[in-house]
Each structure stands twice: as C-alpha cells, then as structure tokens.
Design a protein around this motif. Structure first.
Motif, PDB file in Angstrom:
ATOM      1  N   UNK A 170       0.839  -1.200   0.000  1.00  0.00           N
ATOM      2  CA  UNK A 170       0.000   0.000   0.000  1.00  0.00           C
ATOM      3  C   UNK A 170       0.871   1.246   0.000  1.00  0.00           C
ATOM      4  N   UNK A 171       0.557   2.159  -0.905  1.00  0.00           N
ATOM      5  CA  UNK A 171       1.273   3.423  -0.981  1.00  0.00           C
ATOM      6  C   UNK A 171       2.495   3.404  -1.878  1.00  0.00           C
ATOM      7  N   UNK A 172       2.927   2.222  -2.315  1.00  0.00           N
ATOM      8  CA  UNK A 172       4.079   2.175  -3.226  1.00  0.00           C
ATOM      9  C   UNK A 172       3.675   2.775  -4.568  1.00  0.00           C
ATOM     10  N   UNK A 227      16.932  -1.022   0.131  1.00  0.00           N
ATOM     11  CA  UNK A 227      16.418   0.229   0.690  1.00  0.00           C
ATOM     12  C   UNK A 227      15.051  -0.066   1.305  1.00  0.00           C
ATOM     13  N   UNK A 228      14.585   0.834   2.173  1.00  0.00           N
ATOM     14  CA  UNK A 228      13.234   0.752   2.712  1.00  0.00           C
ATOM     15  C   UNK A 228      12.502   2.041   2.397  1.00  0.00           C
ATOM     16  N   UNK A 229      11.206   1.890   2.115  1.00  0.00           N
ATOM     17  CA  UNK A 229      10.374   3.033   1.750  1.00  0.00           C
ATOM     18  C   UNK A 229       9.070   2.986   2.522  1.00  0.00           C
ATOM     19  N   UNK A 230       8.474   4.156   2.641  1.00  0.00           N
ATOM     20  CA  UNK A 230       7.078   4.294   3.048  1.00  0.00           C
ATOM     21  C   UNK A 230       6.445   5.066   1.909  1.00  0.00           C
ATOM     22  N   UNK A 231       5.574   4.421   1.166  1.00  0.00           N
ATOM     23  CA  UNK A 231       5.071   5.011  -0.067  1.00  0.00           C
ATOM     24  C   UNK A 231       6.231   5.152  -1.039  1.00  0.00           C
ATOM     25  N   UNK A 232       6.416   6.343  -1.574  1.00  0.00           N
ATOM     26  CA  UNK A 232       7.537   6.606  -2.491  1.00  0.00           C
ATOM     27  C   UNK A 232       8.708   7.280  -1.789  1.00  0.00           C
TER      28      UNK A 232
END
Length: 158
Positions: A122-124, A149-154
């Motif tokens: 969700x949010x990617x 790497x780690x992301x929250x959304x973009x």
C-alpha cells in the motif's frame, strides 16, 4: 583590420557540446531506457509506469499475458514475483520499485540480478490511495538477497 570568420556546422556543434559538458547533462540523459513487461489489464502497472515517466525515465511498455515466462527467462525467484517486470541497464526490476531506488541501483551498480518489491505494498508507486506502509526493496542475485532500501510510499524510510 579585423577579419570575421564563419562558423561551420561542425564548430557550432562542438561549441554546443562543450556547453552541455560544462553545465552537466540532465539526469534523464544519463538514464537508460526501461522496458516494462505488464499485463494489458493491470491498472497498478500503468500507475507505476507513470511514476517512472514523472521521474524522467524513458519507458517502453510491452504488454503480455505471459509474465511468468518473462520472469523465468530473467531469473526472478517465484517468491519475489509481483505484477510487472522490467529491464533496465542490465538489471531486472520486479514490482513497485520506486524510481529513486532504480537510480541508486544504476549509480552503485551492485553485482545482482536486480531489485524487487514483492506483492503490492500500500502506498508504493502505482498503489497509492490507501495509507502507505513500510516495505523493503530487495536486491537479489546469485549470492542471495538482502534489503537494498526501505520506503514508506515513495519516500525513503528513516
């Protein structure tokens, strides 16, 4: 007495090229084209393609209903499969990998097959609309896999 010289096409081109070198190329001029293999009926894939275009990538889309065969040919492990597969700069990209991670991959050039974001977080990029959640971009290859790497959304997760 001063003599005016004429500027030839060759010298004008050389002056123009020198100007480009002096000020630097735009990021899109340095980014290889990306080929995206996607199901013709997938809306999230279309959203991810738009995310790449918005980030300055030149994208070619190849629609196919044979994604499992494409993944097998490119060496994507089954448990990392998502809904679209791409090729860029000698790497394979599986799923909703943010453009920033692609740029880091191309800059660092690690020994690997590619990057993957399994499933549909969700949010990617391409999966906007719900509350974004934290997810890993996985670097995978012959020597195994690890978080790249780690992301929250973009956005990069801190």
């Amino acid at each position: 007495m001063y003599k005016l010289s004429t500027v030839t096409r060759r010298s004008a081109l050389a002056i123009f090229a020198a100007g480009l070198v002096a000020r630097g190329y735009p990021a899109s001029a340095q980014t290889p084209a990306i080929l995206v293999h996607k199901d013709p009926n997938c809306g999230c894939c279309t959203g991810w393609v738009q995310h790449l275009k918005d980030a300055g990538f030149t994208v070619t889309v190849q629609e196919t209903a044979q994604l499992p065969a494409v993944r097998k040919r490119l060496g994507v492990p089954g448990d990392l499969a998502a809904y679209h597969t791409a090729e860029i700069g000698g790497y394979v990209i599986e799923g909703h990998v943010p453009a920033f991670a692609l740029r880091q991959l191309l800059e660092k050039r690690p020994t690997a097959i590619g990057l993957a974001v399994p499933g549909m977080p969700a949010g990617s990029p391409g999966m906007e609309g719900g509350p974004p959640r934290k997810y890993d971009v996985v670097l995978f290859g012959a020597t195994g896999r690890r978080s790249f790497m780690q992301f929250i959304g973009s956005e990069i997760a801190s």
